[in-house]
Scaffold this motif. Sequence first.
Motif, mmCIF file in Angstrom:
data_model
loop_
_atom_site.group_PDB
_atom_site.id
_atom_site.type_symbol
_atom_site.label_atom_id
_atom_site.label_comp_id
_atom_site.label_asym_id
_atom_site.label_seq_id
_atom_site.Cartn_x
_atom_site.Cartn_y
_atom_site.Cartn_z
ATOM 1 N N UNK A 1 0.840 -1.184 0.000
ATOM 2 C CA UNK A 1 0.000 0.000 0.000
ATOM 3 C C UNK A 1 0.881 1.242 0.000
ATOM 4 N N UNK A 2 0.524 2.220 -0.802
ATOM 5 C CA UNK A 2 1.309 3.456 -0.879
ATOM 6 C C UNK A 2 1.013 4.422 0.261
ATOM 7 N N UNK A 3 -0.062 4.217 0.958
ATOM 8 C CA UNK A 3 -0.448 5.096 2.053
ATOM 9 C C UNK A 3 0.610 5.118 3.154
ATOM 10 N N UNK A 4 1.209 3.993 3.429
ATOM 11 C CA UNK A 4 2.201 3.909 4.497
ATOM 12 C C UNK A 4 3.480 4.663 4.152
ATOM 13 N N UNK A 5 3.813 4.747 2.888
ATOM 14 C CA UNK A 5 4.990 5.500 2.482
ATOM 15 C C UNK A 5 4.779 6.994 2.690
ATOM 16 N N UNK A 6 3.569 7.459 2.452
ATOM 17 C CA UNK A 6 3.255 8.865 2.705
ATOM 18 C C UNK A 6 3.287 9.169 4.201
ATOM 19 N N UNK A 7 2.783 8.253 5.002
ATOM 20 C CA UNK A 7 2.820 8.436 6.453
ATOM 21 C C UNK A 7 4.264 8.443 6.954
ATOM 22 N N UNK A 8 5.107 7.591 6.388
ATOM 23 C CA UNK A 8 6.516 7.549 6.785
ATOM 24 C C UNK A 8 7.212 8.852 6.420
ATOM 25 N N UNK A 9 6.879 9.410 5.274
ATOM 26 C CA UNK A 9 7.469 10.689 4.863
ATOM 27 C C UNK A 9 7.045 11.806 5.806
ATOM 28 N N UNK A 10 5.799 11.815 6.215
ATOM 29 C CA UNK A 10 5.304 12.825 7.143
ATOM 30 C C UNK A 10 5.993 12.711 8.506
ATOM 31 N N UNK A 11 6.151 11.506 9.004
ATOM 32 C CA UNK A 11 6.832 11.307 10.283
ATOM 33 C C UNK A 11 8.297 11.708 10.177
ATOM 34 N N UNK A 12 8.933 11.432 9.049
ATOM 35 C CA UNK A 12 10.336 11.817 8.865
ATOM 36 C C UNK A 12 10.487 13.341 8.870
ATOM 37 N N UNK A 13 9.576 14.048 8.240
ATOM 38 C CA UNK A 13 9.651 15.511 8.233
ATOM 39 C C UNK A 13 9.426 16.091 9.626
ATOM 40 N N UNK A 14 8.457 15.576 10.343
ATOM 41 C CA UNK A 14 8.203 16.044 11.705
ATOM 42 C C UNK A 14 9.382 15.719 12.612
ATOM 43 N N UNK A 15 9.970 14.555 12.437
ATOM 44 C CA UNK A 15 11.132 14.176 13.232
ATOM 45 C C UNK A 15 12.325 15.067 12.973
ATOM 46 N N UNK A 16 12.541 15.449 11.722
ATOM 47 C CA UNK A 16 13.653 16.333 11.396
ATOM 48 C C UNK A 16 13.485 17.696 12.047
ATOM 49 N N UNK A 17 12.286 18.245 11.953
ATOM 50 C CA UNK A 17 12.032 19.555 12.553
ATOM 51 C C UNK A 17 12.172 19.499 14.067
#
Length: 89
Positions: free
Chosen positions: A57-73
Amino acid sequence: MLATAVTIASSLIVVALVLNLFRLLRGPGLPDRALALDTMYINSVALIVLYGIDSQSRLYFEAAMLIALIGFVSTVAVAKYITRGDIIE
């Protein structure tokens, strides 16, 4: 074959998360705890990506990208707090 590799990788990442939790709770200083938290979000992103591969499912890749951006900030904010004592100047 892919399912076995995903299961083994997921198990190893869960072990890494447990070890990071130990360092987060017991870390001798604030930088050690910040690094443990940073590593925990990276491991959680990897776990979400592995689950996305397993479920196809591609939905999980989008969620992972969102968590990575929040984690970086949040890592930048914690580093700024450790060095300067405040986040916003």
